[in-house]
Enzyme design. Structure first.
Site, PDB file in Angstrom:
ATOM      1  N   LYS A 100      18.110  26.137  41.808  1.00  0.00           N
ATOM      2  CA  LYS A 100      19.438  25.518  41.810  1.00  0.00           C
ATOM      3  C   LYS A 100      19.799  25.086  40.387  1.00  0.00           C
ATOM      4  O   LYS A 100      18.989  24.419  39.733  1.00  0.00           O
ATOM      5  CB  LYS A 100      19.420  24.306  42.747  1.00  0.00           C
ATOM      6  CG  LYS A 100      20.748  23.625  42.878  1.00  0.00           C
ATOM      7  CD  LYS A 100      20.670  22.442  43.819  1.00  0.00           C
ATOM      8  CE  LYS A 100      21.954  21.639  43.731  1.00  0.00           C
ATOM      9  NZ  LYS A 100      21.848  20.355  44.391  1.00  0.00           N
ATOM     10  N   ASP A 141      34.994  41.714  43.452  1.00  0.00           N
ATOM     11  CA  ASP A 141      35.133  42.680  42.351  1.00  0.00           C
ATOM     12  C   ASP A 141      34.131  42.389  41.242  1.00  0.00           C
ATOM     13  O   ASP A 141      33.817  43.267  40.446  1.00  0.00           O
ATOM     14  CB  ASP A 141      36.555  42.618  41.783  1.00  0.00           C
ATOM     15  CG  ASP A 141      37.572  43.191  42.758  1.00  0.00           C
ATOM     16  OD1 ASP A 141      37.241  44.186  43.432  1.00  0.00           O
ATOM     17  OD2 ASP A 141      38.687  42.629  42.863  1.00  0.00           O
ATOM     18  N   ASN A 159      35.271  34.430  49.044  1.00  0.00           N
ATOM     19  CA  ASN A 159      36.724  34.412  49.201  1.00  0.00           C
ATOM     20  C   ASN A 159      37.080  33.936  50.601  1.00  0.00           C
ATOM     21  O   ASN A 159      36.204  33.612  51.396  1.00  0.00           O
ATOM     22  CB  ASN A 159      37.319  35.791  48.892  1.00  0.00           C
ATOM     23  CG  ASN A 159      36.810  36.843  49.840  1.00  0.00           C
ATOM     24  OD1 ASN A 159      37.091  36.808  51.026  1.00  0.00           O
ATOM     25  ND2 ASN A 159      36.006  37.774  49.314  1.00  0.00           N
ATOM     26  N   PHE A 194      42.994  48.295  52.589  1.00  0.00           N
ATOM     27  CA  PHE A 194      43.916  47.167  52.637  1.00  0.00           C
ATOM     28  C   PHE A 194      44.162  46.726  51.204  1.00  0.00           C
ATOM     29  O   PHE A 194      43.262  46.845  50.361  1.00  0.00           O
ATOM     30  CB  PHE A 194      43.310  45.993  53.419  1.00  0.00           C
ATOM     31  CG  PHE A 194      43.561  46.055  54.900  1.00  0.00           C
ATOM     32  CD1 PHE A 194      42.865  46.936  55.703  1.00  0.00           C
ATOM     33  CD2 PHE A 194      44.503  45.215  55.496  1.00  0.00           C
ATOM     34  CE1 PHE A 194      43.095  46.994  57.072  1.00  0.00           C
ATOM     35  CE2 PHE A 194      44.747  45.255  56.859  1.00  0.00           C
ATOM     36  CZ  PHE A 194      44.041  46.148  57.652  1.00  0.00           C
TER      37      PHE A 194
HETATM   38  O1  PMT Z   1      39.624  38.538  57.260  1.00  0.00           O
HETATM   39  P1  PMT Z   1      40.968  37.857  57.468  1.00  0.00           P
HETATM   40  O2  PMT Z   1      40.876  36.372  57.278  1.00  0.00           O
HETATM   41  O3  PMT Z   1      41.612  38.265  58.760  1.00  0.00           O
HETATM   42  O4  PMT Z   1      41.938  38.347  56.300  1.00  0.00           O
HETATM   43  C1  PMT Z   1      42.363  39.683  56.267  1.00  0.00           C
HETATM   44  C2  PMT Z   1      42.451  40.219  54.831  1.00  0.00           C
HETATM   45  C3  PMT Z   1      43.519  39.483  54.053  1.00  0.00           C
HETATM   46  C4  PMT Z   1      41.085  40.056  54.124  1.00  0.00           C
HETATM   47  C5  PMT Z   1      42.794  41.748  54.962  1.00  0.00           C
HETATM   48  O5  PMT Z   1      44.035  41.868  55.594  1.00  0.00           O
HETATM   49  C6  PMT Z   1      42.837  42.411  53.611  1.00  0.00           C
HETATM   50  O6  PMT Z   1      43.846  42.456  52.937  1.00  0.00           O
HETATM   51  N1  PMT Z   1      41.677  43.009  53.160  1.00  0.00           N
HETATM   52  C7  PMT Z   1      41.498  43.563  51.830  1.00  0.00           C
HETATM   53  C8  PMT Z   1      41.292  42.470  50.829  1.00  0.00           C
HETATM   54  C9  PMT Z   1      40.995  43.009  49.447  1.00  0.00           C
HETATM   55  O7  PMT Z   1      39.917  42.818  48.976  1.00  0.00           O
HETATM   56  O8  PMT Z   1      41.927  43.721  48.929  1.00  0.00           O
HETATM   57  P2  PMT Z   1      41.799  44.414  47.437  1.00  0.00           P
HETATM   58  O9  PMT Z   1      43.210  44.689  47.128  1.00  0.00           O
HETATM   59  O10 PMT Z   1      41.024  43.528  46.521  1.00  0.00           O
HETATM   60  O11 PMT Z   1      40.958  45.727  47.682  1.00  0.00           O
HETATM   61  C10 PMT Z   1      41.588  46.949  48.043  1.00  0.00           C
HETATM   62  C11 PMT Z   1      40.685  47.745  48.982  1.00  0.00           C
HETATM   63  O12 PMT Z   1      39.484  48.146  48.287  1.00  0.00           O
HETATM   64  C12 PMT Z   1      40.243  46.984  50.195  1.00  0.00           C
HETATM   65  O13 PMT Z   1      40.303  47.867  51.310  1.00  0.00           O
HETATM   66  C13 PMT Z   1      38.813  46.578  49.870  1.00  0.00           C
HETATM   67  O14 PMT Z   1      38.005  46.504  51.069  1.00  0.00           O
HETATM   68  C14 PMT Z   1      38.340  47.705  48.982  1.00  0.00           C
HETATM   69  N2  PMT Z   1      37.332  47.304  47.975  1.00  0.00           N
HETATM   70  C15 PMT Z   1      37.630  46.380  47.023  1.00  0.00           C
HETATM   71  C16 PMT Z   1      36.671  46.032  46.067  1.00  0.00           C
HETATM   72  C17 PMT Z   1      35.413  46.664  46.111  1.00  0.00           C
HETATM   73  N3  PMT Z   1      34.461  46.364  45.228  1.00  0.00           N
HETATM   74  N4  PMT Z   1      35.147  47.578  47.049  1.00  0.00           N
HETATM   75  C18 PMT Z   1      36.073  47.910  47.981  1.00  0.00           C
HETATM   76  O15 PMT Z   1      35.827  48.746  48.860  1.00  0.00           O
END
Ligand code: PMT
Length: 396
Positions: free
Chosen positions: A288, A278, A209, A322
Site C-alpha cells: 500500500k 485506456d 470508472n 459503444f
Molecule cells: O454499465 P452501465 O452503467 O450500464 O453503463 C453503460 C455504458 C455507459 C458503460 C455503455 O453504454 C457504454 O457506453 N460503453 C462503452 C464505454 C466506453 O468505454 O466507451 P469508449 O468510447 O471509451 O470505447 C469505445 C469502444 O471501444 C467501447 O465499445 C469499448 O468497450 C471499446 N474499448 C475501449 C478501450 C479499450 N482499451 N478496449 C476496448 O475494447
C-alpha cells in the site's frame, strides 16, 4: 399462431384487470392453451367465472381449496407453462416477486416456474415512478424477467401520465414476438462485454470508472432469451448473474482482452458495452502506497484497445462497439466506428440525465458502417437491448 403454446395468465388487483379478459380471449383464438391464476384482489374487479369461460379451464385463486386431482397445484401449473404473463402487474406483485415473497397462489407459482415471465405493470404514475417500484423492476429485469413499459394517457384515477396497461392487441403481439424471438438466435454465438475494468495501483487502490454493467447485462440476457449461446465477459459488477449465459469474470483490461480473444474465433457477434480503461499504471506497488508530504505522480501506460484488435482480426464476425462521450458525440463515434473496423456503434452522450453510466435507461444514436444513423428515444436498457439485437439480426 400460438397453437400448442401453454400460457399462464396471472391477473392481479388493478382496474386494468378487465383488459386481461380480452387478452385471454385473444390468446385462445390464436390457439394457445390458457390457465388463469387470480389474486384475491383481482376477483374484486372481475369474476373468476368470466376467465373460466374464456380460458376453458378452471381458475385458481386460492392455495387452500381442495384440488380436483392429486397434484401440488402451483408446481403443476408452474411446470406446465411455456410462458407466464402477469396482466396487469400491480406494484404489490412486482414488489413481492422482486423480494422473493410467495404468500399466495400467483406469487408462489411464479417463483416455481422456469418459463419466461412477462410483466405488464399498470398503476398510477406516481406509484410507477416511485423509486421502490423502479428498483424492483430493475432487479427483475436483471434477473431476466421481461417487462413491457406501460403506456401514457389518462389513468383510471383521473391523472394524466405513464401507467396505463397497453391495449390487449399490443400485449398479444408481445407474446407472439417472444415466442418468435425465443429461437431466432439459436446456433449463434454472441460475446458481450460489460461493466468497467479496474487497473490496480497498489493492493488496495485501482483506477476504475462508473460503469455498473447494466447495459451489457441487459444485452446478454436478451440475447440468451432469443436462444443465442452467450458468453458475457464482465468486469466487477454488483448485478446478479443473468440466466442462461456463460459468465466470465475479469478485473483488468488485459484480463478482458484475453477472455474476449479466447472466445473470438467462432463468435458470430461481439458487442462491447464494457467501459475499458485506456490507461493503467506502469508499475503496480506491491505494498500500500503510504501518504507523504507533497504530491504523488502516477505514470500511466496505454492498454491495448481490444475492439480495435478484434477489428483487425475480423473475418465473419459482426462487431458492435459503444461510444461513451461527453462532447462531439457523433464525430468521435464515427471515428471509432471507422478506426476499429466496426459494423455498428452505439453512441451515448453520458452527460444527459437518463443516459450512460449506472442509469436504468439510456439515450442513444446508432451509427452504421454504411453511413446510416438512427436516433432512439430514451428507453430502459432492457428495451434498448432488444432493439439493438433486432438491428444486429438485420445486419446478419
Ligand atoms: O454499465 P452501465 O452503467 O450500464 O453503463 C453503460 C455504458 C455507459 C458503460 C455503455 O453504454 C457504454 O457506453 N460503453 C462503452 C464505454 C466506453 O468505454 O466507451 P469508449 O468510447 O471509451 O470505447 C469505445 C469502444 O471501444 C467501447 O465499445 C469499448 O468497450 C471499446 N474499448 C475501449 C478501450 C479499450 N482499451 N478496449 C476496448 O475494447
Amino acid at each position: 399462431m400460438l397453437s400448442g403454446k401453454r400460457i399462464v395468465v396471472g391477473v392481479t388487483g388493478g382496474i386494468a384487470a378487465y383488459k386481461a379478459v380480452d387478452v385471454v380471449s385473444r390468446l385462445r383464438k390464436l390457439g394457445a392453451e390458457v390457465r388463469v391464476i387470480m389474486t384475491q384482489s383481482a376477483t374484486e374487479f372481475v369474476t373468476p367465472l368470466t376467465f373460466r369461460e374464456l380460458s376453458g379451464n378452471p381458475v385458481v385463486s386460492d392455495m387452500w381449496t381442495e384440488p380436483k386431482t392429486w397434484n401440488v397445484e402451483h408446481i403443476a401449473i408452474a411446470t406446465w407453462a411455456d410462458l407466464f404473463l402477469i396482466v396487469p402487474a400491480t406494484a404489490n406483485i412486482i414488489g413481492k416477486i422482486a423480494s422473493g415473497i410467495a404468500d399466495d397462489m400467483l406469487s408462489t407459482t411464479v417463483m416455481a416456474t422456469k418459463a419466461q415471465v412477462l410483466l405488464f405493470p399498470a398503476m398510477n404514475s406516481n406509484m410507477y415512478n416511485n423509486p421502490i417500484v423502479t428498483d424492483n423492476l430493475a432487479k427483475l429485469s436483471a434477473l431476466s424477467y421481461h417487462i413491457l413499459e406501460p403506456a401514457a394517457g389518462m389513468l383510471a384515477c383521473g391523472v394524466e401520465g405513464v401507467g396505463r396497461l397497453p391495449e390487449p392487441e399490443k400485449i398479444v403481439a408481445k407474446v407472439i414476438d417472444l415466442f418468435t424471438a425465443s429461437s431466432c438466435l439459436t446456433g449463434k454465438k454472441i460475446v458481450v462485454t460489460a461493466a468497467g475494468t479496474r487497473e490496480p495501483i497498489d493492493p488496495v487502490r485501482y483506477i476504475g470508472n462508473r460503469s455498473s454493467g447494466k447495459m451489457g447485462y441487459a444485452i446478454a440476457s436478451a440475447a440468451a432469451a432469443r436462444g443465442a449461446n452467450v458468453v458475457l465477459v464482465s468486469g466487477p459488477s454488483g448485478l446478479p448473474e443473468p440466466q442462461g449465459v456463460c459468465l466470465k469474470k475479469v478485473v483488468t483490461a488485459e484480463e478482458m482482452r484475453q477472455a474476449v480473444l479466447a472466445e473470438y474465433k467462432d463468435a458470430d457477434v461481439v458487442i462491447k458495452a464494457a467501459a475499458v480503461a485506456d490507461y493503467r499504471p506502469c508499475t503496480v506497488s506491491g505494498d500500500k502506497i503510504k501518504k507523504t508530504e507533497g504530491t504523488l505522480t502516477l505514470v500511466l501506460e496505454k492498454t491495448v484497445d481490444i475492439l480495435a484488435e478484434l477489428g483487425q482480426q475480423k473475418n465473419k464476425q459482426i462487431l458492435v462497439g459503444f461510444a461513451a462521450e461527453t462532447q462531439d458525440l457523433l464525430a468521435y463515434a464515427e471515428e471509432k466506428l471507422r478506426k476499429k473496423n466496426l459494423d455498428m456503434i452505439i453512441a451515448n452522450d453520458v452527460t444527459l440525465p437518463g443516459a450512460g453510466f449506472d442509469t436504468d435507461t439510456n439515450i442513444v444514436r446508432i451509427l452504421y458502417r454504411d453511413g446510416r444513423q438512427e436516433e432512439l428515444p430514451q428507453m430502459r436498457k432492457e428495451s434498448l437491448a432488444g432493439v439493438l439485437l433486432d438491428k444486429i439480426m438485420e445486419l446478419m
